[in-house]
Structures are given as C-alpha cells and as structure tokens.
Write a protein that holds these residues in place. Structure first.
Motif, PDB file in Angstrom:
ATOM      1  N   GLN A   1       0.848  -1.180   0.000  1.00 59.87           N
ATOM      2  CA  GLN A   1       0.000   0.000   0.000  1.00 59.87           C
ATOM      3  C   GLN A   1       0.887   1.235   0.000  1.00 59.87           C
ATOM      4  N   LEU A   2       0.477   2.261  -0.730  1.00 57.88           N
ATOM      5  CA  LEU A   2       1.213   3.524  -0.716  1.00 57.88           C
ATOM      6  C   LEU A   2       0.809   4.333   0.500  1.00 57.88           C
ATOM      7  N   ASN A   3       1.776   4.876   1.194  1.00 58.08           N
ATOM      8  CA  ASN A   3       1.515   5.726   2.355  1.00 58.08           C
ATOM      9  C   ASN A   3       2.368   6.977   2.272  1.00 58.08           C
ATOM     10  N   THR A   4       1.936   8.010   2.967  1.00 59.52           N
ATOM     11  CA  THR A   4       2.654   9.275   2.967  1.00 59.52           C
ATOM     12  C   THR A   4       3.828   9.219   3.926  1.00 59.52           C
ATOM     13  N   GLN A   5       4.998   9.529   3.389  1.00 60.81           N
ATOM     14  CA  GLN A   5       6.214   9.563   4.198  1.00 60.81           C
ATOM     15  C   GLN A   5       6.312  10.894   4.933  1.00 60.81           C
ATOM     16  N   SER A   6       5.907  11.959   4.243  1.00 59.91           N
ATOM     17  CA  SER A   6       5.950  13.292   4.831  1.00 59.91           C
ATOM     18  C   SER A   6       4.805  14.125   4.268  1.00 59.91           C
ATOM     19  N   LEU A   7       3.974  14.670   5.139  1.00 57.86           N
ATOM     20  CA  LEU A   7       2.881  15.530   4.692  1.00 57.86           C
ATOM     21  C   LEU A   7       3.403  16.829   4.101  1.00 57.86           C
ATOM     22  N   LEU A   8       4.531  17.282   4.598  1.00 53.77           N
ATOM     23  CA  LEU A   8       5.103  18.547   4.140  1.00 53.77           C
ATOM     24  C   LEU A   8       5.607  18.436   2.701  1.00 53.77           C
ATOM     25  N   THR A   9       6.305  17.351   2.395  1.00 55.66           N
ATOM     26  CA  THR A   9       6.882  17.200   1.057  1.00 55.66           C
ATOM     27  C   THR A   9       6.006  16.391   0.110  1.00 55.66           C
ATOM     28  N   GLY A  10       5.070  15.617   0.642  1.00 50.38           N
ATOM     29  CA  GLY A  10       4.213  14.794  -0.202  1.00 50.38           C
ATOM     30  C   GLY A  10       4.870  13.521  -0.689  1.00 50.38           C
ATOM     31  N   LEU A  11       6.003  13.170  -0.115  1.00 48.62           N
ATOM     32  CA  LEU A  11       6.697  11.947  -0.531  1.00 48.62           C
ATOM     33  C   LEU A  11       5.937  10.711  -0.064  1.00 48.62           C
ATOM     34  N   LEU A  12       5.963   9.695  -0.901  1.00 51.00           N
ATOM     35  CA  LEU A  12       5.308   8.428  -0.584  1.00 51.00           C
ATOM     36  C   LEU A  12       6.341   7.331  -0.368  1.00 51.00           C
ATOM     37  N   TYR A  13       5.906   6.272   0.306  1.00 57.24           N
ATOM     38  CA  TYR A  13       6.696   5.061   0.440  1.00 57.24           C
ATOM     39  C   TYR A  13       5.749   3.879   0.332  1.00 57.24           C
ATOM     40  N   VAL A  14       6.302   2.691   0.196  1.00 59.88           N
ATOM     41  CA  VAL A  14       5.496   1.482   0.081  1.00 59.88           C
ATOM     42  C   VAL A  14       5.463   0.796   1.438  1.00 59.88           C
TER      43      VAL A  14
END
Length: 166
Positions: A115-128
């Motif tokens: 599942q894709l999840n947000t790594q950082s709300l500030l930058t919008g980066l995702l991780y698996v």
C-alpha cells in the motif's frame, strides 16, 4: 638526472589498493549483495510522490526499496497501469520454525499486501508499506514481468473517494 624509484612508496600504494579492494568486497558481501528478491506491484491510483529509492517497509522495518516506476498503457483496454518495481531484502526478516523455499510467496499466502503511504505531509513523498491483510482478495494484474507480483490494496483516501463516487 635519473631518480631511483621509491620502492617503499610503490609497495605502500599496492598494499593500499589491495586493502581497498578487500574492504569493498567485504562491504558488498555483508550488505546482502545478491540476496535480494525483485518484486513488482501494480497500483490503480496515482504514484505522484513515489520516487526511485523510496523505502519499502513491513510494519515500520525497512525491508527494501523502490528501484523503478513504469507507466503501462494497455492497447486492448482503456486503462493505465502503474507498475512499481522494488528490491525486497529479507536480511531484516528473521524466520523461526519450519520455512518454505520462497519467503515472498509464503508471505503473500499469509495475506501480505502493498500500500502507498505518505512519508511526509510537508513534502508529499510516498513510500510502500507492506502489511498483512488476509481479508482482502488476492487480485493480481496480468503484466509481462519475470518477477513475483505483490498484491496491492488501495489507500484509505482512495477507498473514501470510491465510496463517494459510487
């Protein structure tokens, strides 16, 4: 004027080069070089914010990283497939008891889903994020890939949007 070669300097240079080569070899062997399973995941939604090198975690423990992201346009259907390739490094997973031959297939059978999840709300980066969802169906997309496909589940936001659309 001819200068004598400095045999001590040449010897030190050769020994230094050998030591650097040995340290590099030990680093590669100790880092699990060659002990990785490559997996692919197909996501329905956008992968904006997911970058090559993004971590892949199993309940917070990093077990791999994203190595490639591809967009596949289907000619027979009006659809787009977002295929994410990642290296799964099982050195952070310790197994107890009897073990089957392929750890990845065993985990998928137990309900492992990506599942894709947000790594950082500030930058919008995702991780698996990998986790166990045994109640979800095993939906695999027919893609041309030599690697094992990890099933995926939509994010909570994608679920809400789909309910609102329905």
């Amino acid at each position: 004027m001819s200068e004598k070669p400095h045999t001590v300097a040449i010897g030190a240079f050769v020994i230094g080069a050998i030591l650097i080569a040995l340290v590099t070899l030990l680093f590669l062997l100790g880092s699990g070089f060659g002990k990785r399973d490559t997996v692919v995941m197909v996501f329905d939604g956008s992968v904006k914010g997911l970058n090559v090198g993004a971590p892949m975690t199993l309940r917070g423990v990093q077990v791999g990283q994203v190595t490639g992201i591809e967009l596949i346009l289907r000619s027979d259907k009006a659809g787009v497939i977002m295929m994410v390739e990642a290296d799964l490094n099982a050195k952070n997973i310790r197994r107890e008891g009897s073990a089957s031959a392929n750890l990845t297939e065993e985990l998928i059978a137990r309900g492992l889903r990506a599942q894709l999840n947000t790594q950082s709300l500030l930058t919008g980066l995702l991780y698996v994020e990998l986790d166990f969802h045994p109640e979800t169906p095993l939906n695999l997309v027919d893609i041309d890939s030599p690697y094992i496909q990890l099933p995926t589940v939509p994010t909570n936001l994608e679920r809400i949007v789909k309910k609102l659309e329905d």
